[in-house]
Design a protein around this motif. Sequence first.
Motif, mmCIF file in Angstrom:
data_model
loop_
_atom_site.group_PDB
_atom_site.id
_atom_site.type_symbol
_atom_site.label_atom_id
_atom_site.label_comp_id
_atom_site.label_asym_id
_atom_site.label_seq_id
_atom_site.Cartn_x
_atom_site.Cartn_y
_atom_site.Cartn_z
ATOM 1 N N LEU A 36 0.819 -1.318 0.152
ATOM 2 C CA LEU A 36 -0.013 -0.033 0.127
ATOM 3 C C LEU A 36 0.739 1.184 0.004
ATOM 4 N N PRO A 37 0.812 2.190 -0.941
ATOM 5 C CA PRO A 37 1.587 3.542 -0.968
ATOM 6 C C PRO A 37 1.476 4.233 0.326
ATOM 7 N N ARG A 61 2.136 -7.850 -12.113
ATOM 8 C CA ARG A 61 2.234 -8.343 -10.958
ATOM 9 C C ARG A 61 3.558 -7.862 -10.165
ATOM 10 N N GLY A 62 3.424 -7.259 -9.004
ATOM 11 C CA GLY A 62 4.652 -6.969 -8.086
ATOM 12 C C GLY A 62 5.363 -5.616 -8.649
ATOM 13 N N ASP A 63 4.905 -4.866 -9.772
ATOM 14 C CA ASP A 63 5.640 -3.793 -10.273
ATOM 15 C C ASP A 63 4.717 -2.547 -10.044
ATOM 16 N N PRO A 64 5.159 -1.797 -8.953
ATOM 17 C CA PRO A 64 4.404 -0.391 -8.244
ATOM 18 C C PRO A 64 4.409 0.691 -9.339
ATOM 19 N N GLU A 65 5.268 0.524 -10.631
ATOM 20 C CA GLU A 65 5.426 1.562 -11.684
ATOM 21 C C GLU A 65 4.657 0.900 -12.815
ATOM 22 N N ASP A 66 3.820 0.146 -12.784
ATOM 23 C CA ASP A 66 3.353 -0.496 -13.910
ATOM 24 C C ASP A 66 2.530 0.573 -14.604
#
Length: 336
Positions: A36-37, A61-66
């Motif tokens: 969670l940011p 999945r797992g990429d907050p910069e998607d």
Amino acid sequence: MIPLTDVGWQSQSWQWLLSHAVTDINELVRLVDIPLPPGLPDPWADFPLVVPLPFIHRMQRGDPEDPLLLQVLPRPHEMVSPTGFSKDPLRETLNTTPRGLLHKYHGRVLVIVSGACAINCRYCFRRHFPYEDVQPDSNHWQEIFNYIRDNTSITEVILSGGDPLILSDKRLAYIARKLSSIGHVTTLRIHTRLPVVIPQRVCTALTDWMAESRLAIVVVLHCNHAREIDAAVAASASRLAAAGVTLLNQSVLLRGINDTADDLESLARKLFECRILPYYLHLLDPVEGAAHFDVPEPEAVVLMQQLSAALPGYLVPKLVREIPGEPAKAQRSWMT
């Protein structure tokens, strides 16, 4: 909530997928497997999170910069509003007469038929729009049809929102029939993101009334990144094309999402594979809460120069900015 790994949701109707869109940020970050940011205000009452499962399914999945995730994920940046950013950047709320109708440009009118969307994009220029004060109800539609009938210069009617494909096909077919009965109206244009974010929306009921209409129907999709297009989206575009619909795309130039020449080239080529022509590349409208997406115009000009060197001219979108009060969108020159 059905997990993304369960293919059962993919066979559901578009109405089911719409009603089961993710609206909780904890659920979203769980589905894409990111933390969670930090620093998020709670709640996001002024512009809630809404994102459907088919769109989430395309995220890495797992990429907050998607690049798909960043279009819909609330972030602390939204609390920063530099000078020049406002809640109504295009001053649209001043011009809706009859209710729901915008007559900004010669020869065409825009009707805000719905305040609802299948997805809430964080950069949306109408994220603060008072739809409850502007959206027409059944009592206002006859005023709209009368206005169009009485203005013989109007040849094109644009359905916008929100997203007009939120409406039922029965309602949309009725609107198309009424417009078709007005002899000087030749074109119905629909601006929508639904065939991209929920491609199941392009059902037989939709394509049937489109194929039967005497109006030339143009669907302007909204896709910002090549990874938004998967096999299901390509199939939805194919069904629209088979119904005789002209397919165009408009994108918004967004920091961290599509702000490289490679991103824009990949998007243009992917669109063309689906028989969709790039139409507009919008510079960001200065809406409050979206300043972190802004790409300055000089940088955009360089990107367009690089893009034009890599693509045939018919795949290079027009770089535009909408300026309140101007008679048309302002095309920005990028030629040296």
